[in-house]
Design a protein around this motif. Structure first.
Motif, PDB file in Angstrom:
ATOM      1  N   ARG A  49       9.665  48.802  30.063  1.00 40.64           N
ATOM      2  CA  ARG A  49      10.852  49.395  30.702  1.00 40.64           C
ATOM      3  C   ARG A  49      10.846  49.161  32.207  1.00 40.64           C
ATOM      4  NH1 ARG A  49      10.148  51.375  26.154  1.00 40.64           N
ATOM      5  NH2 ARG A  49      11.716  52.466  24.909  1.00 40.64           N
ATOM      6  N   LEU A  50       9.667  49.253  32.810  1.00 39.66           N
ATOM      7  CA  LEU A  50       9.574  49.181  34.265  1.00 39.66           C
ATOM      8  C   LEU A  50       9.470  47.744  34.783  1.00 39.66           C
ATOM      9  CD1 LEU A  50       6.986  52.088  34.689  1.00 39.66           C
ATOM     10  CD2 LEU A  50       9.367  52.137  35.485  1.00 39.66           C
ATOM     11  N   ALA A  51       8.715  46.906  34.073  1.00 36.61           N
ATOM     12  CA  ALA A  51       8.365  45.578  34.593  1.00 36.61           C
ATOM     13  C   ALA A  51       9.563  44.735  35.046  1.00 36.61           C
ATOM     14  CB  ALA A  51       7.522  44.825  33.564  1.00 36.61           C
ATOM     15  N   PRO A  52      10.629  44.637  34.243  1.00 42.44           N
ATOM     16  CA  PRO A  52      11.739  43.763  34.670  1.00 42.44           C
ATOM     17  C   PRO A  52      12.384  44.198  35.991  1.00 42.44           C
ATOM     18  CG  PRO A  52      11.985  44.436  32.371  1.00 42.44           C
ATOM     19  CD  PRO A  52      10.883  45.262  32.946  1.00 42.44           C
ATOM     20  N   LYS A  53      12.279  45.502  36.284  1.00 41.84           N
ATOM     21  CA  LYS A  53      12.880  45.993  37.535  1.00 41.84           C
ATOM     22  C   LYS A  53      12.127  45.476  38.755  1.00 41.84           C
ATOM     23  CE  LYS A  53      14.340  50.304  35.378  1.00 41.84           C
ATOM     24  NZ  LYS A  53      14.077  51.728  35.264  1.00 41.84           N
ATOM     25  N   TYR A  54      10.890  45.059  38.540  1.00 41.23           N
ATOM     26  CA  TYR A  54      10.063  44.588  39.660  1.00 41.23           C
ATOM     27  C   TYR A  54       9.634  43.128  39.470  1.00 41.23           C
ATOM     28  CZ  TYR A  54      10.051  49.583  40.316  1.00 41.23           C
ATOM     29  OH  TYR A  54      10.455  50.879  40.475  1.00 41.23           O
ATOM     30  N   GLY A  55      10.359  42.410  38.608  1.00 38.88           N
ATOM     31  CA  GLY A  55      10.077  40.988  38.409  1.00 38.88           C
ATOM     32  C   GLY A  55       8.752  40.714  37.714  1.00 38.88           C
ATOM     33  N   ARG A  56       8.285  41.668  36.948  1.00 46.17           N
ATOM     34  CA  ARG A  56       7.025  41.462  36.226  1.00 46.17           C
ATOM     35  C   ARG A  56       7.337  41.081  34.773  1.00 46.17           C
ATOM     36  NH1 ARG A  56       3.806  44.771  39.612  1.00 46.17           N
ATOM     37  NH2 ARG A  56       5.027  45.033  41.531  1.00 46.17           N
ATOM     38  N   LYS A  57       6.310  40.557  34.089  1.00 40.43           N
ATOM     39  CA  LYS A  57       6.554  40.016  32.747  1.00 40.43           C
ATOM     40  C   LYS A  57       5.724  40.702  31.663  1.00 40.43           C
ATOM     41  CE  LYS A  57       7.306  35.357  34.570  1.00 40.43           C
ATOM     42  NZ  LYS A  57       6.667  34.033  34.626  1.00 40.43           N
ATOM     43  N   PHE A  58       6.153  40.453  30.427  1.00 40.39           N
ATOM     44  CA  PHE A  58       5.437  41.005  29.268  1.00 40.39           C
ATOM     45  C   PHE A  58       5.541  40.034  28.108  1.00 40.39           C
ATOM     46  CE2 PHE A  58       5.580  43.384  25.203  1.00 40.39           C
ATOM     47  CZ  PHE A  58       4.323  43.967  25.245  1.00 40.39           C
TER      48      PHE A  58
ATOM     49  N   ARG B  83       3.396  31.240  30.060  1.00 44.73           N
ATOM     50  CA  ARG B  83       4.187  32.459  30.306  1.00 44.73           C
ATOM     51  C   ARG B  83       4.026  32.947  31.744  1.00 44.73           C
ATOM     52  NH1 ARG B  83       7.760  35.270  26.525  1.00 44.73           N
ATOM     53  NH2 ARG B  83       7.545  34.024  24.656  1.00 44.73           N
ATOM     54  N   ALA B  84       2.829  32.710  32.300  1.00 43.73           N
ATOM     55  CA  ALA B  84       2.561  33.180  33.656  1.00 43.73           C
ATOM     56  C   ALA B  84       3.051  32.198  34.704  1.00 43.73           C
ATOM     57  CB  ALA B  84       1.066  33.438  33.832  1.00 43.73           C
ATOM     58  N   ASN B  85       3.104  30.916  34.363  1.00 44.65           N
ATOM     59  CA  ASN B  85       3.574  29.893  35.309  1.00 44.65           C
ATOM     60  C   ASN B  85       4.405  28.856  34.558  1.00 44.65           C
ATOM     61  OD1 ASN B  85       4.023  27.931  37.174  1.00 44.65           O
ATOM     62  ND2 ASN B  85       1.875  27.629  37.748  1.00 44.65           N
ATOM     63  N   GLU B  86       5.718  28.991  34.672  1.00 43.31           N
ATOM     64  CA  GLU B  86       6.622  28.144  33.895  1.00 43.31           C
ATOM     65  C   GLU B  86       6.638  26.688  34.364  1.00 43.31           C
ATOM     66  OE1 GLU B  86      10.264  30.308  34.262  1.00 43.31           O
ATOM     67  OE2 GLU B  86       9.491  31.944  33.012  1.00 43.31           O
ATOM     68  N   ASP B  87       6.102  26.418  35.556  1.00 54.89           N
ATOM     69  CA  ASP B  87       6.084  25.039  36.060  1.00 54.89           C
ATOM     70  C   ASP B  87       5.029  24.179  35.382  1.00 54.89           C
ATOM     71  OD1 ASP B  87       8.077  25.712  37.830  1.00 54.89           O
ATOM     72  OD2 ASP B  87       6.665  26.266  39.424  1.00 54.89           O
ATOM     73  N   ASN B 114       9.154  30.186  19.741  1.00 56.30           N
ATOM     74  CA  ASN B 114       9.661  28.989  20.420  1.00 56.30           C
ATOM     75  C   ASN B 114       9.047  28.864  21.819  1.00 56.30           C
ATOM     76  OD1 ASN B 114      11.207  26.656  20.188  1.00 56.30           O
ATOM     77  ND2 ASN B 114      13.002  27.567  21.171  1.00 56.30           N
ATOM     78  N   GLU B 115       7.725  29.084  21.887  1.00 56.45           N
ATOM     79  CA  GLU B 115       7.017  28.973  23.170  1.00 56.45           C
ATOM     80  C   GLU B 115       7.241  27.580  23.752  1.00 56.45           C
ATOM     81  OE1 GLU B 115       5.464  31.303  24.777  1.00 56.45           O
ATOM     82  OE2 GLU B 115       5.143  32.856  23.262  1.00 56.45           O
ATOM     83  N   LYS B 116       7.410  27.523  25.056  1.00 57.60           N
ATOM     84  CA  LYS B 116       7.690  26.226  25.704  1.00 57.60           C
ATOM     85  C   LYS B 116       6.371  25.488  25.990  1.00 57.60           C
ATOM     86  CE  LYS B 116      11.969  27.823  25.986  1.00 57.60           C
ATOM     87  NZ  LYS B 116      11.781  29.064  25.196  1.00 57.60           N
ATOM     88  N   ILE B 117       5.668  25.210  24.910  1.00 59.73           N
ATOM     89  CA  ILE B 117       4.395  24.491  25.026  1.00 59.73           C
ATOM     90  C   ILE B 117       4.380  23.348  24.009  1.00 59.73           C
ATOM     91  CG2 ILE B 117       3.131  26.567  25.763  1.00 59.73           C
ATOM     92  CD1 ILE B 117       1.906  26.638  22.910  1.00 59.73           C
TER      93      ILE B 117
END
Lengths: 361, 250
Positions: A49-58, B83-87, B114-117
């Protein structure tokens, strides 16, 4: 997009799982990889819920093996990455944690202990001590913080990222189902506002430049051809471990200096023990408490010093001797007897501790 | 005086000759992959992950950042990086045991998401590094160390149809093909298209490669090539199985 998840300081009343999600945000964690298991789930719920608001990923993976290995991938890409799990999930995660140990990959893993062995309960225990400290086919070069309050969950989750990236050992927050699910007051803060500087991260792969032309390629190994080669690598890891252990180890003491009965407990059990010590001292009994904050590495020297002066050491834990094994190993050579209160998968109250200590005096 | 053979630019000359057994197909697979990487100009951005087993011998093969992982776990490691670095252009390199047995849950779910790998899986119908045991891809009646009287399909099932499975569970933006070391030109084309599918951010890409294992097959050169060229394609159809928005070859 909001800038900082927490500006300055903020007094809150929330569950431990929510605290962990906020702490990871405040620490600048960039990505979480996870798989559902109780009692860890709400860490992911709040994070998503929080991560997308701060540009974080899951990323929700297919199992904990994958959650552990994708977390390793996130770290290799140079991100502050973490995962969280419990019980059987922690069992599956030992495989990636063993790789992190060998390759010095600073993953952060939050463990919310549930009952064991097997599926057991989803509630509470301290039965993941051995696994979190020594799981996998390795030597246990892992840093394990055992928290006891929501404030500590917040403080040490932030600290875990810094310890991991500073020393490059996998770092673990060892909580439990009680801490996960109960609500408690704490102060959340922006680390910078308290002068806590986050240790910078760096990528292990795709570091820029063409490998072989601008720089050597980074070929990251965990496999070796000869016994001698492996010996050198493991001894290198363990020599760093020994070197840094004294500066990583943390502990707390409560009336331990002149204690005749020295109670050793970790995690939430320390709360019952602290209350018991207060009551027993009020009765004029010389009882004290040593609480390891880090189970790996252990503040061995300080523990020995206190145990040496005590008439008896009493280990209290919600497991059948997992902490006791670590303590007994550290006290080898001392003649102080070790007594135990072992309650696998069950909570411990201050009243029980008072009663057990009274039997000894 | 000997003249060094022409190598792809992204190969690491210091680690050649490579460590694979004589007659092994891995060298050809990695040649096709190396040339594809060269032609796409992605050496700088590529991260190569190798699985445990013979695939691991590729760990210092390229002038490319490379990670050794665990058996079956290359797909999640590369997924985590991507996932951590799309480049990054992430390539997960594995054998049939790693992809279709111990790591099958990772392959299935990475494909589903559909992972971009790009996953490259070498099918040589057995576990090579551990000494020639039966693999998910072992052919019916084929003798291996754990099927010494021949693979009994009643008891152990039929060879895994990997690309067909991946094609069935991926969206239309995925690329799926099966190539062979017997046709390196075509294989390179498949590798290139797989990588292009990742570069464009389209989706998952998967190439299975039919390859030989003379050491564990206990075959001479002629028998090895006969097995690759004639026997294996009877069970494993060569060609593109899923091509986003294009006509398939083969």
């Amino acid at each position: 997009m909001a800038d900082k998840p927490i500006e300055g300081e903020k007094r809150v009343f929330m569950t431990g799982n929510e605290v962990v999600a906020w702490a990871a945000l405040a620490a600048g964690a960039e990505i979480m990889y996870g798989y559902p298991i109780t009692p860890q789930n709400e860490i992911m719920h709040y994070w998503t819920r929080l991560a997308p608001k701060y540009g974080r990923k899951f990323l929700q993976t297919e199992d904990e093996i994958s959650a552990g290995f994708t977390t390793i991938g996130g770290v290799l890409a140079g991100r502050r990455a973490f995962t969280a799990t419990s019980g059987p999930g922690n069992t599956l995660m030992q495989e990636p944690m063993s790789m992190a140990e060998m390759m010095r990959i600073p993953v952060v893993q939050v463990v919310t202990q549930r009952g064991g062995p097997s599926t057991a309960t989803v509630i509470y225990s301290q039965q993941e001590v051995t696994m979190t400290c020594f799981g996998g086919n390795g030597e246990g070069a892992r840093i394990v913080y055992s928290t006891s309050t929501h404030q500590e969950l917040f403080d040490y989750t932030i600290k875990a990222f810094n310890t991991a990236w500073k020393y490059r050992f996998p770092t673990h927050i060892l909580g439990d189902g009680y801490q996960s699910k109960m609500r408690e007051s704490l102060t959340m803060y922006d680390p910078a506002s308290r002068g806590i500087e986050m240790v910078p991260t760096e990528p292990y792969v795709a570091k820029g430049g063409v490998p072989g032309i601008d720089r050597d390629p980074n070929h990251l190994r965990n496999t070796y051809n000869t016994e001698d080669e492996l010996y050198d690598v493991v001894m290198g890891i363990m020599s760093d471990w020994e070197k840094y252990a004294p500066e990583i180890a943390e502990y707390q003491e409560f009336d331990a200096e002149d204690a005749e009965v020295l109670i050793v407990a970790h995690g939430v059990v320390t709360r019952a023990v602290q209350a018991a010590v207060k009551e027993l001292r009020a009765q004029g009994k010389k009882v004290g408490h040593f609480r390891p904050v880090t189970l790996r590495p252990l503040a061995e020297e300080q523990l020995r010093k206190r145990a040496e002066n005590a008439k008896v050491v009493l280990v209290v834990e919600s497991a059948y001797g997992q902490l006791c094994k670590i303590i007994a190993n550290s006290l080898y050579g001392l003649t102080t007897p070790i007594k135990k209160v072992l309650k696998p998968g069950v909570g411990v109250t201050a009243e029980e501790v008072v009663e057990e200590v009274s039997k000894l005096l | 005086m000997s003249v060094a053979p022409k190598m792809p630019k992204c190969w690491r000359p210091e680690t050649k000759a490579h460590k694979f057994c004589p007659g092994c197909g891995h060298g050809l697979v990695l040649k096709a992959l190396g040339e594809a990487i060269d032609e796409l100009g992605i050496q700088e951005r590529t991260v190569f992950g190798c699985d445990i087993g013979c695939s691991l011998l590729a760990w210092d093969f390229f002038n490319i950042d490379t990670v050794q992982t665990h058996h079956g776990r290359t797909t999640p490691v590369i997924t985590g990086i991507k996932r951590a670095n799309e480049d990054v252009i992430g390539i997960a390199y594995m054998g049939d045991g790693g992809g279709y047995a111990i790591g099958s849950q990772h392959l299935v779910n990475a494909a589903t998401r559909n992972e971009k790998i790009t996953v490259i899986l070498v099918n040589n119908t057995n576990y090579g590094m551990t000494g020639g045991q039966m693999a998910p891809t072992t052919l019916p009646n084929q003798k291996t160390e754990t099927s010494p009287y021949g693979r009994d399909v009643e008891a152990t099932g039929n060879p895994t149809q990997g690309p067909e499975m991946v094609a069935a569970i991926t969206p239309d933006t995925a690329y799926v093909a099966r190539g062979t070391v017997a046709n390196v030109r075509q294989l390179k084309k498949f590798m290139k298209r797989a990588l292009e599918n990742q570069i464009s951010g389209n989706g998952f890409s998967f190439v299975e490669v039919l390859s030989g294992c003379p050491t564990n097959w206990r075959t001479n050169a002629a028998e090895t090539w006969k097995f690759i060229e004639e026997t294996m394609p009877q069970y494993f159809k060569i060609g593109e199985i899923k091509v986003p928005g294009e006509k398939k070859e083969g």
